[in-house]
Structure formats: structure tokens, C-alpha cells
Design a protein around this motif. Structure first.
Motif, PDB file in Angstrom:
ATOM      1  N   LYS A  93       0.885  -1.153   0.000  1.00  0.00           N
ATOM      2  CA  LYS A  93       0.000   0.000   0.000  1.00  0.00           C
ATOM      3  C   LYS A  93       0.928   1.209   0.000  1.00  0.00           C
ATOM      4  N   ASN A  94       0.950   1.918  -1.111  1.00  0.00           N
ATOM      5  CA  ASN A  94       1.946   2.980  -1.277  1.00  0.00           C
ATOM      6  C   ASN A  94       1.420   4.336  -0.827  1.00  0.00           C
ATOM      7  N   TYR A  95       2.153   4.975   0.049  1.00  0.00           N
ATOM      8  CA  TYR A  95       1.854   6.370   0.379  1.00  0.00           C
ATOM      9  C   TYR A  95       3.072   6.998   1.010  1.00  0.00           C
ATOM     10  N   PHE A  96       3.106   8.318   0.939  1.00  0.00           N
ATOM     11  CA  PHE A  96       4.255   9.012   1.523  1.00  0.00           C
ATOM     12  C   PHE A  96       3.890   9.560   2.891  1.00  0.00           C
ATOM     13  N   TYR A  97       4.692   9.222   3.874  1.00  0.00           N
ATOM     14  CA  TYR A  97       4.522   9.812   5.186  1.00  0.00           C
ATOM     15  C   TYR A  97       5.861   9.723   5.915  1.00  0.00           C
ATOM     16  N   PRO A  98       6.216  10.749   6.692  1.00  0.00           N
ATOM     17  CA  PRO A  98       7.554  10.737   7.303  1.00  0.00           C
ATOM     18  C   PRO A  98       7.832   9.494   8.179  1.00  0.00           C
ATOM     19  N   ASP A  99       6.767   8.933   8.810  1.00  0.00           N
ATOM     20  CA  ASP A  99       7.021   7.797   9.686  1.00  0.00           C
ATOM     21  C   ASP A  99       6.960   6.458   8.940  1.00  0.00           C
ATOM     22  N   LEU A 100       6.968   6.542   7.609  1.00  0.00           N
ATOM     23  CA  LEU A 100       6.922   5.325   6.786  1.00  0.00           C
ATOM     24  C   LEU A 100       8.104   5.358   5.809  1.00  0.00           C
ATOM     25  N   PRO A 101       9.307   5.060   6.303  1.00  0.00           N
ATOM     26  CA  PRO A 101      10.495   5.289   5.478  1.00  0.00           C
ATOM     27  C   PRO A 101      10.541   4.446   4.203  1.00  0.00           C
ATOM     28  N   LYS A 102       9.872   3.289   4.183  1.00  0.00           N
ATOM     29  CA  LYS A 102       9.901   2.472   2.967  1.00  0.00           C
ATOM     30  C   LYS A 102       9.101   3.123   1.833  1.00  0.00           C
ATOM     31  N   GLY A 103       8.148   4.000   2.201  1.00  0.00           N
ATOM     32  CA  GLY A 103       7.276   4.582   1.188  1.00  0.00           C
ATOM     33  C   GLY A 103       6.082   3.689   0.890  1.00  0.00           C
ATOM     34  N   TYR A 104       6.017   2.544   1.519  1.00  0.00           N
ATOM     35  CA  TYR A 104       4.840   1.676   1.390  1.00  0.00           C
ATOM     36  C   TYR A 104       4.696   0.842   2.650  1.00  0.00           C
ATOM     37  N   GLN A 105       3.484   0.389   2.862  1.00  0.00           N
ATOM     38  CA  GLN A 105       3.187  -0.458   4.011  1.00  0.00           C
ATOM     39  C   GLN A 105       2.817  -1.830   3.441  1.00  0.00           C
ATOM     40  N   GLU A 149      -1.026  -6.663   8.656  1.00  0.00           N
ATOM     41  CA  GLU A 149      -0.253  -5.557   8.091  1.00  0.00           C
ATOM     42  C   GLU A 149       0.762  -5.042   9.094  1.00  0.00           C
ATOM     43  N   GLU A 150       1.686  -4.237   8.578  1.00  0.00           N
ATOM     44  CA  GLU A 150       2.714  -3.656   9.444  1.00  0.00           C
ATOM     45  C   GLU A 150       2.203  -2.355  10.037  1.00  0.00           C
ATOM     46  N   ASP A 151       2.612  -2.070  11.265  1.00  0.00           N
ATOM     47  CA  ASP A 151       2.352  -0.733  11.810  1.00  0.00           C
ATOM     48  C   ASP A 151       3.419   0.205  11.248  1.00  0.00           C
ATOM     49  N   ALA A 152       3.124   1.501  11.289  1.00  0.00           N
ATOM     50  CA  ALA A 152       4.102   2.508  10.855  1.00  0.00           C
ATOM     51  C   ALA A 152       4.872   2.994  12.078  1.00  0.00           C
ATOM     52  N   ALA A 294      -8.974   3.642  -2.965  1.00  0.00           N
ATOM     53  CA  ALA A 294      -7.970   2.593  -3.066  1.00  0.00           C
ATOM     54  C   ALA A 294      -6.962   2.878  -4.178  1.00  0.00           C
ATOM     55  N   ASP A 295      -7.426   3.505  -5.295  1.00  0.00           N
ATOM     56  CA  ASP A 295      -6.518   3.771  -6.413  1.00  0.00           C
ATOM     57  C   ASP A 295      -5.330   4.627  -6.000  1.00  0.00           C
ATOM     58  N   ASP A 296      -5.597   5.550  -5.048  1.00  0.00           N
ATOM     59  CA  ASP A 296      -4.528   6.440  -4.622  1.00  0.00           C
ATOM     60  C   ASP A 296      -3.359   5.669  -4.008  1.00  0.00           C
ATOM     61  N   TYR A 297      -3.640   4.481  -3.511  1.00  0.00           N
ATOM     62  CA  TYR A 297      -2.581   3.713  -2.839  1.00  0.00           C
ATOM     63  C   TYR A 297      -1.789   2.830  -3.806  1.00  0.00           C
ATOM     64  N   ARG A 298      -2.237   2.764  -5.040  1.00  0.00           N
ATOM     65  CA  ARG A 298      -1.535   1.947  -6.048  1.00  0.00           C
ATOM     66  C   ARG A 298      -1.144   0.585  -5.471  1.00  0.00           C
ATOM     67  N   TYR A 299      -2.131  -0.120  -4.971  1.00  0.00           N
ATOM     68  CA  TYR A 299      -1.865  -1.445  -4.413  1.00  0.00           C
ATOM     69  C   TYR A 299      -1.292  -2.381  -5.479  1.00  0.00           C
ATOM     70  N   PHE A 300      -0.297  -3.156  -5.115  1.00  0.00           N
ATOM     71  CA  PHE A 300       0.088  -4.297  -5.970  1.00  0.00           C
ATOM     72  C   PHE A 300       0.692  -5.381  -5.084  1.00  0.00           C
ATOM     73  N   ASP A 301       0.666  -6.613  -5.547  1.00  0.00           N
ATOM     74  CA  ASP A 301       1.199  -7.719  -4.756  1.00  0.00           C
ATOM     75  C   ASP A 301       2.683  -7.468  -4.484  1.00  0.00           C
ATOM     76  N   ASP A 302       3.100  -7.716  -3.245  1.00  0.00           N
ATOM     77  CA  ASP A 302       4.498  -7.467  -2.912  1.00  0.00           C
ATOM     78  C   ASP A 302       5.385  -8.524  -3.585  1.00  0.00           C
ATOM     79  N   PRO A 303       6.281  -8.086  -4.473  1.00  0.00           N
ATOM     80  CA  PRO A 303       7.101  -9.074  -5.202  1.00  0.00           C
ATOM     81  C   PRO A 303       8.125  -9.780  -4.308  1.00  0.00           C
ATOM     82  N   ASP A 304       8.340  -9.256  -3.103  1.00  0.00           N
ATOM     83  CA  ASP A 304       9.302  -9.895  -2.195  1.00  0.00           C
ATOM     84  C   ASP A 304       8.674 -11.037  -1.397  1.00  0.00           C
ATOM     85  N   LEU A 305       7.360 -11.172  -1.476  1.00  0.00           N
ATOM     86  CA  LEU A 305       6.686 -12.171  -0.629  1.00  0.00           C
ATOM     87  C   LEU A 305       5.810 -13.084  -1.476  1.00  0.00           C
ATOM     88  N   ILE A 306       5.917 -14.373  -1.225  1.00  0.00           N
ATOM     89  CA  ILE A 306       5.053 -15.308  -1.953  1.00  0.00           C
ATOM     90  C   ILE A 306       3.695 -15.369  -1.246  1.00  0.00           C
TER      91      ILE A 306
END
Ligand code: ADP
Ligand code: MG
Length: 505
Positions: A93-105, A149-152, A294-306
Motif C-alpha cells: 500500500k503505497n503512500y508518503f509519510y515521514p514515519d513510513l520510510p519504505k514509502g509503502y506499508q 499488516e505492518e504498523d508505521a 484505493a486507487d490512490d494507494y496503487r496497491y500491488f502484490d508485494d514481489p518480495d513475498l510469496i
């Protein structure tokens, strides 16, 4: 506006509009480490001390799922009669916030681990219509889904903590495992919403999925609220009030939002879907930002996780290890100990007290008597001394022994209560304590009679009134006799003797 004017105004709003409420709860899972990293989950540590490169998405790291989290989510699924999905998928779930250094949750979106369940609640908040007001009702509230999900991290604005007017970032919370539990829009009042949250929190604790301590931010709620005209079938436009962290705030925020929306609708203005902030001091909600979709978050399956695959066997193993659920315990208490549903609910709502009751009742002739002593006297002592039931030095066997002394007439209830004060703080054997303090009840009738005679002889006026049929001075005379026996006689017996002697009955 006075309080009664306010509630009258609120009543009038409810006559025109029906509130529709759905809750999203974020609860911290009870794990030693984070969702995708080995960093510990601790509370109250120095800022940025529990952070692993995975939590902040440094280049080259890969998330590794904490298996424990899966078991806990399955437990919640089973406890809420939900489907535990054999396949679920982690998304970004992509969004920009200072307490979310990865840029996605990392969250779950289209394929959550748990879906389609329900929770039964007990409340007096007018289940589906205003006329149910006042009556307690059981209501089944649908659970749409629960996903991992992960907390920020946390932005610290408090100048006392940050040491200046700057905002600082503490990433200890980044990556802490959360379960987001989303309800259906089945709730119809602030009271019902609060009852749902209390029931859910109790459930999470009893199945040891989360400590759900609201003060530590382990259990947070977003409330979705809309209004519709009474009689209308479609739902109105909803707003979402973010981050409510106490039951009082949840109720206050929902009421404030109901008032705000009703004023708009009364003026013919449409409610705009928005994310709201609740100002608890002013008791008002205000728009924080227009609702992103939901579109604003540009959801996509995490490629690092099966995809997460769960075997049916695993679910069955967890099912076989499930502790008794609060609803099951309540039903058992009603039948096994002949308690009313209300009394059983009262015990079950307090975890440790329910266990204490069971152990006491097993050593008591009457479970109802055990209940009364625990719900009234023991609870009062524990509150007054600020002691948790588990820490009390009065063990269930001791309380049962104390009750036994009262039931057999060897100790008056009043003296037993005094002893209980000391048992809770200092422990000891009730019978020995009674003997040591000379509290054993005077059961020797001739002795009581002696005191009764003395009191009758020296209180002529009162005796005359009693003889004439007035019962009021009887209490005065009883008090005199009790005083003479130092409170060790049974009040019932003293009363009988007095009436016998004075009226010859
Ligand atoms: P979002 O991603 O927008 O937060 P979710 O599906 O996670 O959406 O949550 C939606 C929440 O809003 C659910 O709890 C649902 O019950 C509630 N809800 C949906 N429609 C309404 C409505 N018209 N009025 C009140 N609550 C609603
Ligand atoms: Mg949501």
C-alpha cells in the motif's frame, strides 16, 4: 446548552435519522518480534532502539514472515466464526509519510487471511430502531475481514519529548504486526459501537492474540459513520473518524459526527466522504482530508513475498488448542453455577475474577453465595486496596472457608467483611484469624438471653413502644444487644429473642 437540552436535541436527530456505523480496529499481535524482521516488539524503549534494516526498507533486505503471526490470525478467525483463507496475499500500500520510510506499508488487500465472520454483542443502545432504546439486546455484528499488516513508525510532536518544536521520528513501532479487523456496517448507535469494541477487546485478550492495551496504542479504532432517513433502505455517504484510542472517545466522536452530519442533511447539503479528526476537548469532529480511494494507494502484490498458504491441518491443530471463549464461558457459568446471564457476564468480563469465582464456588455449598461475596465484598476490597485479584493474598480456598464460617453461623457477615480486608492484604487462615481476634459468634443462647434481659431492663421507653406494636425502636434495642456482644451474635437470633421476650410471641 444544558446536558438535558443536549440529549433532547440528540433524541430529535435520532427520530429523523438512523446512524449506520462500521468499525475498523487495528490491534497489535502478541509476538516477540516484528511482522517481517527479527527486531523485538517492546513498549517504552528509547526511540529507534528496536529497528532492523528490514523495518526501514534499506536496500538489499528481504522481509521474512513471522510464523507466529499466522497462528494468531487463525485464532482470531476461529474465535469470530470466520473463514480462514487457505491462500492470502501480501500487497504494498503505497503512500508518503515521514514515519513510513519504505514509502509503502505491507498489508493484505484483495485476499486477506480471514473473512466473513461475526461477533455477538450485548448492549442497550437501540439495536435497530429507536424503540429498542433502554432494553438490552444481543446483536450479531458481521466481520467483513481481518488482514495482517505492518504498523508505521511514530511522529513525535510533543516538544517535551522532542526537546524542541521539531517533529521527530521514532521507528520502534515500524513493522510491528497488526491485525486490522473490519466490521460490517451493522452498528446503529455509539453505545453499540462501544459494546462491540469491548467485546472484541475481551475476546482478543482471552485468546491471547493481543494485549489490546489502549494506552499503549495496541488497540485503535477508526469509526465509519453515515446517516440515513428513517425508513430509507440505502446507506448514506460515510465519513471515517481516525485513530480513536479510548471507549469514551469512540462514543463521543460518533455522537459528534452524527450531529454534524444531521445539520448538513437538514440544510439539504450532501455529506462528502472524508477522513475526520475528533477533537475530544471540544467534542467536535472536523475534516482532516477528503477521502482517498484505493486507487490512490496503487496497491500491488508485494514481489518480495510469496502468497501465504495455510494447510487445513494447521487450522485444525489451532482449533484443538483454542481456549474457552468468553461466550462459551458465560453459557457454562449460567448452567453449571445457576447464575443469571448478567452475573455470568460480569464475571467473564473480568478474566481473573472468573477463575477466582470458579475456584471459590467449588469449595462453597452455594455458588450464588460465592458470587455475591466476590461481586460485592471482594471486588470492593480489591478496588479499595488497588490490588488485582491475582495478587490478592486471599486465595479462593480462604474466601470459601470464610463464607463457610458465616453460613454455619460461627461468624457474622459484618465481622467476616472486616476479616476479608485483612485477608486480601495479608492472607491467613480465616478460622485461625477469627479465633485469634475472639470474633467467634455467640451461639450460646443463654448468653445472648442474658444480654437481651439487660437491655430490656434498662430501656423501658423503647420496650413499651415495641410492646405497643411499633417496630422502629426494635433496631435500637438490637443495636444495644449487638454492642454488648461486641458484634458477635447473629442479628437474626437477637431480633427473635427480643420479640419473644417483649411481646411474648
Ligand atoms: P476503507 O479502505 O475505505 O477504510 P474498508 O473497506 O477498509 O474501507 O472499511 C470500510 C468500513 O466502513 C467498514 O467498517 C464498513 O462497515 C464501513 N462502512 C461502509 N459503508 C458504510 C456506510 N455507508 N456507513 C457507515 N459505515 C460504512
Ligand atoms: Mg480501511
Amino acid at each position: 446548552m444544558s446536558q438535558s437540552e443536549q440529549s433532547a436535541m440528540f433524541e430529535r436527530i435520532l427520530q429523523r435519522y438512523e446512524p449506520v456505523i462500521g468499525l475498523e480496529v487495528h490491534t497489535h499481535l502478541k509476538t516477540a518480534s516484528k511482522l517481517f524482521s527479527p527486531a523485538p516488539v517492546e513498549y517504552g524503549r528509547d526511540p529507534n532502539h528496536d529497528v532492523h534494516p528490514i523495518d526501514i526498507g534499506l536496500p538489499g533486505v528481504l522481509p521474512v514472515l513471522n510464523e507466529r503471526v499466522v497462528d494468531l490470525a487463525i485464532r482470531l478467525g476461529l474465535a469470530t466464526h470466520s473463514t480462514v483463507n487457505l491462500r492470502s496475499v501480501f500487497s504494498r500500500k503505497n503512500y508518503f509519510y515521514p514515519d513510513l520510510p519504505k514509502g509503502y506499508q505491507i498489508s493484505q488487500y484483495e485476499e486477506p487471511i480471514v473473512s466473513d465472520g461475526w461477533l455477538e454483542i450485548d448492549h442497550s443502545g437501540g439495536a435497530t430502531s429507536a424503540d429498542a432504546e433502554g432494553a438490552r439486546a444481543r446483536q450479531r455484528v458481521g466481520i467483513t475481514r481481518a488482514h495482517l499488516e505492518e504498523d508505521a513508525g511514530k511522529s513525535v510532536h510533543d516538544s517535551a519529548v522532542a526537546g524542541s518544536d521539531d517533529t521527530r521520528i521514532d521507528l520502534n513501532r515500524a513493522g510491528v504486526p497488526l491485525l486490522e479487523i473490519v466490521s460490517e456496517p451493522d452498528l446503529r448507535s455509539a453505545e453499540a459501537a462501544s459494546a462491540y469494541l469491548k467485546t472484541l477487546r475481551q475476546l482478543l485478550r482471552s485468546i491471547e492474540v493481543s494485549d489490546a492495551d489502549m494506552e499503549k496504542g495496541q488497540f485503535r479504532c477508526d469509526a465509519n459513520v453515515s446517516l440515513r432517513k428513517r425508513g430509507q433502505t440505502e446507506f448514506g455517504v460515510r465519513t471515517e473518524i481516525k485513530n480513536l484510542n479510548s471507549f469514551a472517545n469512540v462514543e463521543g466522536a460518533i455522537r459528534a459526527e452524527i450531529i454534524r452530519q444531521s445539520e448538513l442533511l437538514d440544510d439539504g447539503i450532501e455529506v462528502v466522504q472524508a477522513t475526520m479528526h475528533f477533537d475530544a476537548d471540544r467534542g467536535r469532529t472536523s475534516v482532516m482530508r477528503l477521502k482517498e480511494n484505493a486507487d490512490d494507494y496503487r496497491y500491488f502484490d508485494d514481489p518480495d513475498l510469496i502468497p501465504l498458504l495455510i494447510s487445513k491441518d494447521r487450522i485444525e491443530v489451532i482449533r484443538s488448542e483454542m481456549p474457552e471463549l468468553p461466550d462459551e464461558k458465560r453459557a457454562r457459568f449460567e448452567s453449571q453455577y445457576a447464575l443469571s446471564s448478567k452475573d455470568a457476564g460480569l464475571l467473564v468480563a473480568q478474566g481473573g475474577v472468573a477463575d477466582f469465582f470458579e475456584a471459590t464456588a467449588q469449595n462453597c455449598a452455594s455458588s450464588k453465595t460465592a458470587f455475591n461475596w466476590i461481586a460485592r465484598d471482594l471486588t470492593k476490597e480489591l478496588n479499595e486496596q488497588s490490588i488485582e485479584v491475582e495478587a490478592s493474598l486471599c486465595k479462593p480456598e480462604d474466601l470459601a472457608a470464610l463464607i463457610g464460617l458465616v453460613e454455619s453461623g460461627r461468624l457474622t457477615a459484618r465481622n467476616a467483611r472486616d476479616l476479608l480486608t485483612d485477608l486480601v492484604s495479608g492472607g491467613g487462615d480465616p478460622e485461625a484469624l477469627m479465633a485469634e481476634r475472639g470474633l467467634e459468634a455467640v451461639s450460646d443462647s443463654s448468653l445472648i438471653e442474658g444480654f437481651v434481659d439487660e437491655v430490656i431492663a434498662s430501656n423501658e421507653a423503647a420496650v413499651e413502644s415495641v410492646k405497643g406494636g411499633d417496630d422502629k425502636p426494635l433496631n435500637f434495642l438490637m443495636g444495644k444487644v449487638m454492642q454488648a456482644t461486641q458484634g458477635k451474635a447473629s442479628p437474626g437470633e437477637v431480633r427473635t429473642r427480643l420479640i419473644e421476650k417483649i411481646r411474648g410471641e
